[in-house]
Design an enzyme around this catalytic site. Sequence first.
Site, PDB file in Angstrom:
ATOM      1  N   GLU A   1      -0.973  -8.643   4.806  1.00  0.00           N
ATOM      2  CA  GLU A   1      -0.786  -8.709   6.309  1.00  0.00           C
ATOM      3  C   GLU A   1      -2.200  -8.549   7.041  1.00  0.00           C
ATOM      4  O   GLU A   1      -2.274  -8.841   8.331  1.00  0.00           O
ATOM      5  CB  GLU A   1       0.171  -7.612   6.732  1.00  0.00           C
ATOM      6  CG  GLU A   1      -0.433  -6.109   6.845  1.00  0.00           C
ATOM      7  CD  GLU A   1      -0.671  -5.396   5.541  1.00  0.00           C
ATOM      8  OE1 GLU A   1      -0.669  -5.829   4.540  1.00  0.00           O
ATOM      9  OE2 GLU A   1      -0.657  -4.257   5.718  1.00  0.00           O
TER      10      GLU A   1
ATOM     11  N   HIS B   1      -3.610  -5.592   0.774  1.00  0.00           N
ATOM     12  CA  HIS B   1      -2.833  -5.798   2.125  1.00  0.00           C
ATOM     13  C   HIS B   1      -2.881  -7.428   2.622  1.00  0.00           C
ATOM     14  O   HIS B   1      -3.564  -7.934   3.285  1.00  0.00           O
ATOM     15  CB  HIS B   1      -3.455  -5.318   3.240  1.00  0.00           C
ATOM     16  CG  HIS B   1      -3.690  -3.770   3.276  1.00  0.00           C
ATOM     17  ND1 HIS B   1      -2.294  -3.117   3.883  1.00  0.00           N
ATOM     18  CD2 HIS B   1      -4.400  -2.870   2.523  1.00  0.00           C
ATOM     19  CE1 HIS B   1      -2.700  -1.897   3.693  1.00  0.00           C
ATOM     20  NE2 HIS B   1      -3.581  -1.651   2.961  1.00  0.00           N
TER      21      HIS B   1
ATOM     22  N   CYS C   1       0.986  -1.170  -0.050  1.00  0.00           N
ATOM     23  CA  CYS C   1       0.094   0.030   0.036  1.00  0.00           C
ATOM     24  C   CYS C   1       0.869   1.253   0.026  1.00  0.00           C
ATOM     25  O   CYS C   1       1.437   1.478  -0.809  1.00  0.00           O
ATOM     26  CB  CYS C   1      -1.000  -0.103   1.113  1.00  0.00           C
ATOM     27  SG  CYS C   1      -2.406   0.971   0.853  1.00  0.00           S
TER      28      CYS C   1
END
Lengths: 222, 80
Positions: free
Chosen positions: A196, A194, A86
Site C-alpha cells: 500500500e 508494504h 506488517c
Amino acid sequence: MKAAVLVFPGSNCDRDMAVAFQRAGAQVSMVWHKDDHLPEDTDIVGVPGGFSFGDYLRCGAIAARSPISRSLVAHAGRGGYVLGICNGFQVLTETGLLPGALMRNADLKFLCKPIDLTVETADSAFTSGYVRGQRITLPVAHHEGNYNIDPATLTQLEAEDRVAFRYTDDLNGSTDRIAGVLSGNRRVLGMMPHPERAVDAAHGGTDGVAMFRSLVESLVAA
Amino acid sequence: MKVRVDVMLKSGVLDPQGEAVRHALGSLGFEGVDGVRQGKVIELDLAETDPDKARASVTEMCEKLLANTVIESYSISLDT
C-alpha cells in the site's frame, strides 16, 4: 467490492491502505477496534501496519484479542478475504489465522527501506496480477519481521504453495527468507513489506498496484 | 495471591537479543559466558486464594494471551 480497514490505537498505515483499495475501485469503511461487527457484505478485511497498542506484550498480541478481531476471525472462518500488512501480519499470526510468529529482526535493527521480493505464487486473488518468479520492489518498515516457523509447518506451506513472497536476499533472519504467507484456503495473506506504500509514482514505485487491482477484480467477479 | 509467570523463547528458537547481550558482556571483559537467553517476567495479583484454581486460571491466561506458544514457553510460580 467492499473493503473494511481495521483501526487500532497505534495503527499508522490504515489511511494508506484505504487509499490503495479506493484507487483500485473498492468501497472502503474504516472500522474501530472496539466495534464488535464488520459492515454488512464486507468482502475483504484489511489489517494495517503500525504499532497497535504500542507493541505491548508482543507485536499484535493485544490487537488480536480486541473485540473486532473476533469478527475478523469469524469472517475468515466463513471464507472471507483478509489482508494483513506488517503489524497486520503480526496480528494475523497472533490470532492463529496464519502459522508461525514474527520475532525481532536478527540484527536487532529497525529496517526501513525499499527491498526486492520474489513473487512465489500467482495462485491467489492477492498475487494473480503478478507472475510467479517476478521480482518486485516494495518498502519495508519493521523491527519484528523475522518470520519463525517450525520445520514441519514449513514443509506443509511449501507443499501447498502457500509462500506468497520471499526476500531476494536475507533481510531480517526470516526462515527461508519468507516475506508473506497464505492461509490454507488462499484467502488470507499476511506480509511484512508494504504494497500500500507503493501505489503512486510519488511513493517511488508502483509495484503494489497489481495486488489491489487483482483483489478488486477477483472479488467483484466472485 | 501473587503469581509470577516467566516467559522464555523455546529452546530451539534463536534469541537475537540474548546473543547481543552475550556479545556485550564479552566486550565488558566477562569471560566464559557461553549463552544468554532473555525472557520476560509477568507478576499477577489475583483475588483467588486457592492455589489449584489460581494455577489453572493463570495457565489459561498464558495459553490465550501471556505467551505465544508458537515460539515461547512459560512457567508459573505461586507465591504461597
